[in-house]
Design a protein around this motif. Structure first.
Motif, PDB file in Angstrom:
ATOM      1  N   UNK A 199     -51.479 -41.302  11.536  1.00 19.54           N
ATOM      2  CA  UNK A 199     -51.354 -41.544  10.101  1.00 19.54           C
ATOM      3  C   UNK A 199     -51.255 -40.238   9.322  1.00 19.54           C
ATOM      4  N   UNK A 200     -50.033 -39.682   9.289  1.00 19.03           N
ATOM      5  CA  UNK A 200     -49.746 -38.558   8.385  1.00 19.03           C
ATOM      6  C   UNK A 200     -48.524 -38.963   7.573  1.00 19.03           C
ATOM      7  N   UNK A 201     -48.487 -38.551   6.292  1.00 18.11           N
ATOM      8  CA  UNK A 201     -47.508 -39.129   5.372  1.00 18.11           C
ATOM      9  C   UNK A 201     -46.451 -38.152   4.876  1.00 18.11           C
ATOM     10  N   UNK A 202     -46.704 -36.860   4.987  1.00 17.27           N
ATOM     11  CA  UNK A 202     -45.742 -35.907   4.436  1.00 17.27           C
ATOM     12  C   UNK A 202     -45.025 -35.102   5.515  1.00 17.27           C
ATOM     13  N   UNK A 203     -45.623 -35.029   6.704  1.00 17.05           N
ATOM     14  CA  UNK A 203     -44.990 -34.328   7.833  1.00 17.05           C
ATOM     15  C   UNK A 203     -45.657 -34.842   9.109  1.00 17.05           C
ATOM     16  N   UNK A 204     -45.046 -34.502  10.253  1.00 14.63           N
ATOM     17  CA  UNK A 204     -45.600 -34.991  11.529  1.00 14.63           C
ATOM     18  C   UNK A 204     -46.989 -34.380  11.761  1.00 14.63           C
ATOM     19  N   UNK A 205     -47.813 -35.095  12.491  1.00 16.25           N
ATOM     20  CA  UNK A 205     -49.140 -34.579  12.837  1.00 16.25           C
ATOM     21  C   UNK A 205     -49.000 -33.321  13.701  1.00 16.25           C
ATOM     22  N   UNK A 206     -49.827 -32.342  13.423  1.00 13.92           N
ATOM     23  CA  UNK A 206     -49.837 -31.114  14.225  1.00 13.92           C
ATOM     24  C   UNK A 206     -51.157 -31.060  14.997  1.00 13.92           C
ATOM     25  N   UNK A 207     -51.068 -31.017  16.324  1.00 11.32           N
ATOM     26  CA  UNK A 207     -52.298 -31.035  17.124  1.00 11.32           C
ATOM     27  C   UNK A 207     -52.820 -29.625  17.383  1.00 11.32           C
ATOM     28  N   UNK A 208     -54.142 -29.477  17.276  1.00  9.24           N
ATOM     29  CA  UNK A 208     -54.787 -28.189  17.577  1.00  9.24           C
ATOM     30  C   UNK A 208     -54.533 -27.800  19.028  1.00  9.24           C
ATOM     31  N   UNK A 209     -54.550 -28.795  19.907  1.00  8.54           N
ATOM     32  CA  UNK A 209     -54.427 -28.534  21.344  1.00  8.54           C
ATOM     33  C   UNK A 209     -53.102 -27.845  21.704  1.00  8.54           C
ATOM     34  N   UNK A 210     -52.073 -28.116  20.909  1.00  9.08           N
ATOM     35  CA  UNK A 210     -50.762 -27.504  21.139  1.00  9.08           C
ATOM     36  C   UNK A 210     -50.850 -25.983  21.032  1.00  9.08           C
ATOM     37  N   UNK A 211     -51.780 -25.514  20.214  1.00  6.37           N
ATOM     38  CA  UNK A 211     -51.904 -24.073  19.950  1.00  6.37           C
ATOM     39  C   UNK A 211     -53.031 -23.423  20.750  1.00  6.37           C
ATOM     40  N   UNK A 212     -53.913 -24.257  21.321  1.00  8.43           N
ATOM     41  CA  UNK A 212     -55.138 -23.712  21.915  1.00  8.43           C
ATOM     42  C   UNK A 212     -55.555 -24.582  23.109  1.00  8.43           C
ATOM     43  N   UNK A 213     -55.162 -24.151  24.311  1.00  7.20           N
ATOM     44  CA  UNK A 213     -55.452 -24.949  25.519  1.00  7.20           C
ATOM     45  C   UNK A 213     -56.936 -24.912  25.887  1.00  7.20           C
ATOM     46  N   UNK A 214     -57.733 -24.043  25.238  1.00  8.32           N
ATOM     47  CA  UNK A 214     -59.175 -23.994  25.513  1.00  8.32           C
ATOM     48  C   UNK A 214     -59.960 -24.996  24.670  1.00  8.32           C
ATOM     49  N   UNK A 215     -59.276 -25.645  23.738  1.00  8.62           N
ATOM     50  CA  UNK A 215     -59.978 -26.590  22.850  1.00  8.62           C
ATOM     51  C   UNK A 215     -60.231 -27.909  23.561  1.00  8.62           C
ATOM     52  N   UNK A 216     -61.166 -28.691  22.987  1.00  5.40           N
ATOM     53  CA  UNK A 216     -61.395 -30.048  23.470  1.00  5.40           C
ATOM     54  C   UNK A 216     -60.858 -30.998  22.403  1.00  5.40           C
ATOM     55  N   UNK A 217     -59.868 -31.782  22.786  1.00  6.78           N
ATOM     56  CA  UNK A 217     -59.253 -32.732  21.851  1.00  6.78           C
ATOM     57  C   UNK A 217     -59.971 -34.071  21.957  1.00  6.78           C
ATOM     58  N   UNK A 218     -60.272 -34.667  20.788  1.00  2.00           N
ATOM     59  CA  UNK A 218     -60.878 -36.005  20.764  1.00  2.00           C
ATOM     60  C   UNK A 218     -59.944 -36.924  19.996  1.00  2.00           C
ATOM     61  N   UNK A 219     -59.503 -37.993  20.637  1.00  2.00           N
ATOM     62  CA  UNK A 219     -58.695 -38.998  19.936  1.00  2.00           C
ATOM     63  C   UNK A 219     -59.246 -40.390  20.219  1.00  2.00           C
ATOM     64  N   UNK A 220     -58.667 -41.371  19.549  1.00  2.00           N
ATOM     65  CA  UNK A 220     -59.218 -42.719  19.636  1.00  2.00           C
ATOM     66  C   UNK A 220     -58.111 -43.741  19.412  1.00  2.00           C
ATOM     67  N   UNK A 221     -58.318 -44.939  19.931  1.00  2.00           N
ATOM     68  CA  UNK A 221     -57.403 -46.048  19.648  1.00  2.00           C
ATOM     69  C   UNK A 221     -57.922 -46.878  18.461  1.00  2.00           C
ATOM     70  N   UNK A 222     -59.144 -46.560  18.005  1.00  2.00           N
ATOM     71  CA  UNK A 222     -59.823 -47.395  16.991  1.00  2.00           C
ATOM     72  C   UNK A 222     -59.022 -47.539  15.704  1.00  2.00           C
ATOM     73  N   UNK A 223     -58.591 -46.393  15.169  1.00  2.00           N
ATOM     74  CA  UNK A 223     -57.933 -46.420  13.852  1.00  2.00           C
ATOM     75  C   UNK A 223     -56.442 -46.672  14.022  1.00  2.00           C
ATOM     76  N   UNK A 224     -55.840 -45.985  15.006  1.00  2.00           N
ATOM     77  CA  UNK A 224     -54.382 -45.984  15.115  1.00  2.00           C
ATOM     78  C   UNK A 224     -53.827 -47.336  15.560  1.00  2.00           C
ATOM     79  N   UNK A 225     -54.601 -48.094  16.354  1.00  2.00           N
ATOM     80  CA  UNK A 225     -54.123 -49.405  16.802  1.00  2.00           C
ATOM     81  C   UNK A 225     -55.051 -50.525  16.321  1.00  2.00           C
TER      82      UNK A 225
END
Ligand code: PLP
Length: 367
Positions: A199-225
């Motif tokens: 859910x982004x309205x003005x441009x595509x979502x930009x993921x932190x993980x794309x820029x930083x492979x040491x990060x821990x990404x947390x996502x969910x199906x709760x809101x998006x689906x």
């Protein structure tokens, strides 16, 4: 008697009070909910029902259903991210709790940009860490300078949320790239909470993980689906960290809900553009309706707006909202500042337009 660890939570009970308020009204104008107003897509419902009927009711792999894990890995590669490993969790919350418990040592400081999703502070404390709150007002956008100013010798982590609850701020590629440079320079590990990524309205979502492979990404199906009750999310990041989280998940959960995971494989094939477009319209109803009467950042993602309380007088504002059976969440549920309130625009357009009219009237009377 409650365990000592509960005493550090300082549970304000804001949400319980709101829940009771909503129940006490007939036909409330309820803008307090943090969940979608659309239903789970039919294909996903049918896949879950079939999974139960054909007998997928036993324990699953701790790290998740292989078909779902593979699908998530493929999706991340397509996004341009390089996650070493992925694990399916019990919602985004399961991922956040396991991330904190597997990485934070007692006394470690964790940077938390304010305003923030309320549970961050509690989870950090539960793990023995110390939340270090960064005030991002009035732009509500974290900057490299804010990170540098807040980082001390015990600071180890940053929790970063985009698109953000409760402000709707969604960070651009350039912003994330400069924030990543700063966290790398300071040796901070980042937990990136992206549960509103679709859910982004003005441009595509930009993921932190794309820029930083040491990060821990947390996502969910709760809101998006639209399945917050199904409890499925995932984490992605460095192999050792995900492996540590799997050890904990085994003891605590011990796997995410299996029939839901089977249905989530289907969910990832769906195009949620119609839902995103519907939310973009709701964002416009809220922003265009309120911007000349309230000070509020333009929501770029998620489904929340975070306006300033007229005259800063919460008591008067609340009294006027209650007279109209309008329910909003006080800003103090997300912030040390408390001069704002959160509205969720994940409601029917008609109800939203009615709520905007009420809020405009209140602003005129209080202004
Ligand atoms: N992160 C943020 C920013 C949220 O707003 C929420 C839910 O409101 C969550 C995580 C938790 O999501 P889940 O329902 O998947 O546990």
């Amino acid at each position: 008697m409650s365990a000592l660890r509960l005493t550090q939570f300082g549970n304000s009970g804001v949400y319980r009070q709101i829940f009771e308020l909503v129940r006490s009204f007939q036909n409330p104008v309820d803008l307090s909910l943090g969940q979608p107003n659309f239903d789970v897509p039919d294909e996903v419902k049918l896949a879950a029902i079939e999974a139960i009927n054909v007998g997928h009711n036993r324990y699953g792999n701790t790290k998740g259903l292989p078909a779902l894990v593979d699908k998530i890995k493929g999706m991340l590669v397509e996004e341009g991210s390089k996650a070493e490993d992925v694990m399916v969790t019990t919602g985004g919350t399961g991922g956040l709790v396991l991330a904190a418990l597997s990485m934070i040592n007692p006394g470690d400081e964790v940077l938390v940009p304010d305003p923030y999703f309320a549970i961050y502070e509690q989870i950090i404390r539960l793990a023995g860490g110390l939340p270090k709150i960064i005030d991002t007002a009035p732009s509500y956008r974290l900057t490299p300078e804010m990170i540098a100013a807040a980082t001390g010798p015990s600071t180890r982590f940053l929790i970063f949320n985009s698109p953000a609850n409760p402000t709707g701020v969604a960070y651009s590629e350039a912003e994330i790239s400069s924030l990543v440079k700063q966290t790398k320079a300071l040796g901070l590990r980042v937990v990136a909470d992206e549960v509103y990524d679709l859910f982004t309205y003005d441009r595509a979502h930009e993921s932190w993980l794309k820029h930083d492979a040491d990060a821990v990404l947390v996502r969910s199906f709760s809101k998006t689906f639209a399945m917050p009750g199904w409890r499925v999310g995932f984490v992605a990041g460095p192999e050792q960290i995900i492996e540590d989280m799997a050890v904990l998940q085994q003891f605590i959960y011990p796997c995410a809900h299996v029939p839901s995971q089977i249905a989530c494989v289907k969910a990832l094939d769906l195009d949620m553009t119609p839902q995103r477009i519907a939310y973009a319209k709701k964002r416009d109803i809220v922003y265009e309706g309120l911007a000349s009467h309230y000070d509020l950042p333009r929501p770029e993602g998620a489904f929340y707006a975070f306006p300033r309380i007229p005259n800063g007088d919460w008591t008067e504002f609340l009294k006027r909202c209650l007279a109209e059976k309008l329910v909003v969440v006080p800003g103090r549920a997300f912030s040390k500042q408390g001069d704002r309130f959160r509205i969720s625009f994940a409601v029917d357009d008609e109800l939203l337009e009615h709520a905007v009219k009420i809020l405009v009237q209140i602003a005129k009377k209080m202004g």
